[in-house]
Every structure is written in C-alpha cells, then in structure tokens.
Motif scaffolding. Structure first.
Motif, PDB file in Angstrom:
ATOM      1  N   ALA A 121     -12.612  16.652   6.345  1.00 19.62           N
ATOM      2  CA  ALA A 121     -13.635  17.527   5.765  1.00 19.62           C
ATOM      3  C   ALA A 121     -13.305  17.914   4.336  1.00 19.62           C
ATOM      4  N   ALA A 122     -12.006  18.043   4.032  1.00 17.12           N
ATOM      5  CA  ALA A 122     -11.599  18.406   2.679  1.00 17.12           C
ATOM      6  C   ALA A 122     -10.169  17.972   2.445  1.00 17.12           C
ATOM      7  N   VAL A 123      -9.858  17.741   1.180  1.00 15.24           N
ATOM      8  CA  VAL A 123      -8.494  17.362   0.772  1.00 15.24           C
ATOM      9  C   VAL A 123      -8.119  18.228  -0.416  1.00 15.24           C
ATOM     10  N   THR A 124      -6.916  18.798  -0.385  1.00 15.92           N
ATOM     11  CA  THR A 124      -6.448  19.554  -1.544  1.00 15.92           C
ATOM     12  C   THR A 124      -5.294  18.816  -2.196  1.00 15.92           C
ATOM     13  N   THR A 125      -5.209  18.944  -3.512  1.00 14.48           N
ATOM     14  CA  THR A 125      -4.093  18.391  -4.268  1.00 14.48           C
ATOM     15  C   THR A 125      -3.746  19.366  -5.380  1.00 14.48           C
ATOM     16  N   VAL A 126      -2.580  19.168  -6.013  1.00 13.05           N
ATOM     17  CA  VAL A 126      -2.067  20.217  -6.894  1.00 13.05           C
ATOM     18  C   VAL A 126      -2.480  20.099  -8.352  1.00 13.05           C
ATOM     19  N   VAL A 174      -8.768  21.032  -6.116  1.00 10.72           N
ATOM     20  CA  VAL A 174      -7.476  21.272  -6.756  1.00 10.72           C
ATOM     21  C   VAL A 174      -7.018  22.697  -6.472  1.00 10.72           C
ATOM     22  N   ILE A 175      -5.885  22.799  -5.813  1.00  4.79           N
ATOM     23  CA  ILE A 175      -5.226  24.084  -5.578  1.00  4.79           C
ATOM     24  C   ILE A 175      -3.820  23.946  -6.149  1.00  4.79           C
ATOM     25  N   THR A 176      -3.574  24.541  -7.287  1.00  8.66           N
ATOM     26  CA  THR A 176      -2.274  24.358  -7.935  1.00  8.66           C
ATOM     27  C   THR A 176      -1.166  25.046  -7.146  1.00  8.66           C
ATOM     28  N   ASN A 177       0.056  24.655  -7.454  1.00  9.45           N
ATOM     29  CA  ASN A 177       1.186  25.450  -7.003  1.00  9.45           C
ATOM     30  C   ASN A 177       1.167  26.768  -7.772  1.00  9.45           C
ATOM     31  N   ARG A 185       0.746  12.010 -15.260  1.00  5.66           N
ATOM     32  CA  ARG A 185       0.085  13.155 -15.889  1.00  5.66           C
ATOM     33  C   ARG A 185      -0.216  14.257 -14.881  1.00  5.66           C
ATOM     34  N   GLY A 186      -0.186  13.912 -13.595  1.00  8.07           N
ATOM     35  CA  GLY A 186      -0.470  14.905 -12.564  1.00  8.07           C
ATOM     36  C   GLY A 186       0.747  15.636 -12.043  1.00  8.07           C
ATOM     37  N   ILE A 187       1.948  15.276 -12.530  1.00  5.59           N
ATOM     38  CA  ILE A 187       3.168  15.939 -12.052  1.00  5.59           C
ATOM     39  C   ILE A 187       3.237  17.362 -12.580  1.00  5.59           C
ATOM     40  N   VAL A 188       3.330  18.298 -11.660  1.00  4.40           N
ATOM     41  CA  VAL A 188       3.470  19.711 -12.025  1.00  4.40           C
ATOM     42  C   VAL A 188       4.598  20.276 -11.176  1.00  4.40           C
ATOM     43  N   THR A 189       5.774  20.407 -11.748  1.00  2.82           N
ATOM     44  CA  THR A 189       6.951  20.794 -10.979  1.00  2.82           C
ATOM     45  C   THR A 189       6.980  22.294 -10.700  1.00  2.82           C
ATOM     46  N   ALA A 190       7.700  22.661  -9.648  1.00  4.81           N
ATOM     47  CA  ALA A 190       7.821  24.072  -9.267  1.00  4.81           C
ATOM     48  C   ALA A 190       8.497  24.892 -10.358  1.00  4.81           C
ATOM     49  N   LYS A 191       9.355  24.248 -11.173  1.00  6.68           N
ATOM     50  CA  LYS A 191      10.078  24.977 -12.219  1.00  6.68           C
ATOM     51  C   LYS A 191       9.130  25.642 -13.204  1.00  6.68           C
ATOM     52  N   ILE A 192       7.959  25.029 -13.410  1.00 10.23           N
ATOM     53  CA  ILE A 192       6.983  25.631 -14.322  1.00 10.23           C
ATOM     54  C   ILE A 192       6.571  27.003 -13.822  1.00 10.23           C
ATOM     55  N   PHE A 193       6.287  27.098 -12.533  1.00 11.17           N
ATOM     56  CA  PHE A 193       5.745  28.338 -11.984  1.00 11.17           C
ATOM     57  C   PHE A 193       6.812  29.420 -11.849  1.00 11.17           C
ATOM     58  N   GLU A 194       8.055  29.014 -11.631  1.00 13.38           N
ATOM     59  CA  GLU A 194       9.131  30.001 -11.604  1.00 13.38           C
ATOM     60  C   GLU A 194       9.245  30.679 -12.970  1.00 13.38           C
ATOM     61  N   ALA A 195       9.234  29.869 -14.037  1.00 14.45           N
ATOM     62  CA  ALA A 195       9.320  30.427 -15.382  1.00 14.45           C
ATOM     63  C   ALA A 195       8.069  31.226 -15.730  1.00 14.45           C
ATOM     64  N   TRP A 201       0.221  33.638  -6.306  1.00 14.39           N
ATOM     65  CA  TRP A 201      -0.221  33.241  -4.963  1.00 14.39           C
ATOM     66  C   TRP A 201      -1.465  34.001  -4.517  1.00 14.39           C
ATOM     67  N   ALA A 202      -1.538  35.286  -4.850  1.00 14.72           N
ATOM     68  CA  ALA A 202      -2.687  36.083  -4.415  1.00 14.72           C
ATOM     69  C   ALA A 202      -3.996  35.522  -4.969  1.00 14.72           C
ATOM     70  N   THR A 203      -3.952  34.993  -6.191  1.00 15.40           N
ATOM     71  CA  THR A 203      -5.145  34.400  -6.794  1.00 15.40           C
ATOM     72  C   THR A 203      -5.423  33.027  -6.191  1.00 15.40           C
ATOM     73  N   ILE A 204      -4.373  32.238  -6.029  1.00 14.55           N
ATOM     74  CA  ILE A 204      -4.524  30.885  -5.499  1.00 14.55           C
ATOM     75  C   ILE A 204      -5.079  30.906  -4.077  1.00 14.55           C
ATOM     76  N   VAL A 205      -4.590  31.837  -3.259  1.00 14.69           N
ATOM     77  CA  VAL A 205      -5.035  31.872  -1.864  1.00 14.69           C
ATOM     78  C   VAL A 205      -6.508  32.256  -1.763  1.00 14.69           C
ATOM     79  N   MET A 206      -7.014  32.998  -2.739  1.00  9.20           N
ATOM     80  CA  MET A 206      -8.442  33.328  -2.740  1.00  9.20           C
ATOM     81  C   MET A 206      -9.281  32.074  -2.960  1.00  9.20           C
ATOM     82  N   ARG A 207      -8.806  31.184  -3.838  1.00  5.65           N
ATOM     83  CA  ARG A 207      -9.530  29.927  -4.064  1.00  5.65           C
ATOM     84  C   ARG A 207      -9.475  29.059  -2.810  1.00  5.65           C
ATOM     85  N   LEU A 208      -8.311  29.014  -2.175  1.00  8.79           N
ATOM     86  CA  LEU A 208      -8.177  28.228  -0.952  1.00  8.79           C
ATOM     87  C   LEU A 208      -9.048  28.807   0.156  1.00  8.79           C
TER      88      LEU A 208
END
Length: 242
Positions: free
Chosen positions: A1-6, A26-29, A144-154, A215-222
């Motif tokens: 029914a749906a597919v999510t990617t980062v 698209v649901i980012t990390n 070009r689609g690689i988005v590592t977790a280190k970005i979001f920690e910083a 996360w609070a914003t991302i989960v609203m989109r999800l």
C-alpha cells in the motif's frame, strides 16, 4: 500500500526500477530531542574537529580532510596552536596512516570504540563535526541519496557540519535548509580550509532550522501517511466479505 524511504534520490531510484508512483513517500531520518537535550558536551579545552563513525573506501575516506588540515597547519590562524582532530570509531589505522602522510600526527587523537553517550558528548563539545558521504566529485543517483545518521546527531546538537559529498545530494539539501554548515566536494581543499578558518574565527552561526528533523515532527508526517493509506484501504475493501 505504501513504501517509505529516507531521501528524495532514493525515492526516485525506487520509482525508476519499480514504478511505484505515489506509493513512495520520503520520511527522513532525524534526531531525538529528548536524547540530545541530556547530552553533556565534552570539554576538549581546544578547538575540536570531530569525526565519529566508520569509513567505506574508496568513496568514504578521511583523505580530503587531512589534506585540508595540512594546509591549515602550514599557515597561521588565530588559534593555530590549539586545534586538534579527534576520531571516534574502529578505523584508527586509516586515520593514523593519513595523518602521517600529511604531517599531522601531532594534530590527531584516536579514541577508538566508545559508547554512544561518549560519542554524542564529543560531538556536542566539538567546534566542527565532519560528515562524509562520498569523496568523489560526481555521485550516482543512489550515492546522492545517502544521508548518514551522523548528520542528524550534529543537527540535534546544533554543531556546525563540514559535509563532503558530491553536488545535488540530499545530504546537502538538509545541511542548507537547516543552516547547519557547508558542503564540499572531496577535491575542494581551498573551500574546506576557508570553512575551518571561518569556524575558528567564530564567523559561522549555529544551526537555526533543525526542528523539521526532530522525531516529533517526523512522526507526524508518518502518521499522516499511515492514516491516508489506511483510509484508502478501507474504501477499497468496504462491502467485501472476509
């Protein structure tokens, strides 16, 4: 029914191969504000450049950063005598070899494996967090689609990010939209040196627009996607016997 990617680029790649159309979302990390608010910054006592994570040669290596730091090391800066590059992770041999190659052994500290809390504390106490997706000048659509977790920690810790990545990447979009730093190709040594100097001179502001990646914003989109898909599925099956 749906597919999510980062990332948008990975969504495009899925559609090229599978023609999923509007099913792809698209649901980012992101980062957890409850975690980042409790992180105590480590007091390095000097200008600290931090990389925490792993490497994947030949695309993800520390070589461009060491080249830029070697140029910085050759010229006077306002705090020339007090900057250090700190590495947290399993690839200390790679860092040591490149530091030796570029005459930076006295400028590098290897910390090895540490706990997540220690790594976050180091990033929070850093003046610059280094993130590398690829040192190549051009990237594939998947690169070009690689988005590592280190970005979001910083991002969550609001530390300036030096991103090494090809142009037109999703990682660059995140950096630019949040005002969190700058992107450079692996061969743009002059640009990286300028970035280091600007940070050392305190001419760069902290990240300003990071809440969209909490996360609070991302989960609203999800949540909105899940509700939409559930409603559409309910309409399709309405009246059918099970």
């Amino acid at each position: 029914a749906a597919v999510t990617t980062v990332s948008d680029s990975l969504a495009d790649s899925l559609n090229r191969h599978l023609q999923l159309g509007s099913k792809v979302h698209v649901i980012t990390n992101g980062y957890d504000p409850e975690e980042t608010q409790d992180v105590r910054p480590y007091n390095f006592g000097h200008f600290a450049i931090v990389y925490a994570g792993t490497f994947y040669p030949p695309k993800r290596v520390i070589t461009p950063v060491m080249r830029a730091l070697s140029v910085l090391n050759e010229h006077e800066t306002p705090i020339k005598s007090s900057w250090i590059f700190h590495y947290y992770g399993p690839h200390g041999t790679h860092i040591h070899e490149e530091a030796k190659r570029w005459g930076l052994l006295k400028r590098v500290v290897l910390h090895g494996y540490v706990s997540r809390s220690q790594a976050l504390s180091a990033i929070a106490g850093a003046n610059i967090a280094v993130v590398i997706t690829s040192v190549e000048r051009e990237g594939t659509p998947e690169d070009r689609g690689i988005v590592t977790a280190k970005i979001f920690e910083a991002l969550g810790l609001k530390i300036p990010i030096l991103l090494i990545a090809p142009p037109r990447t999703d990682a660059e979009t995140i950096i630019r939209s949040s005002g969190s730093g700058a992107r450079f190709t692996g061969d743009d040594i002059e640009g990286m040196v300028t970035f280091f100097r600007e940070c050392m001179a305190a001419r760069l502001a902290k990240a300003r627009k990071v809440e969209r990646y909490a996360w609070a914003t991302i989960v609203m989109r999800l949540d909105a996607i899940l509700r939409q898909v559930a409603a559409e599925g309910s309409k399709k099956h309405k009246g059918r016997s099970v």
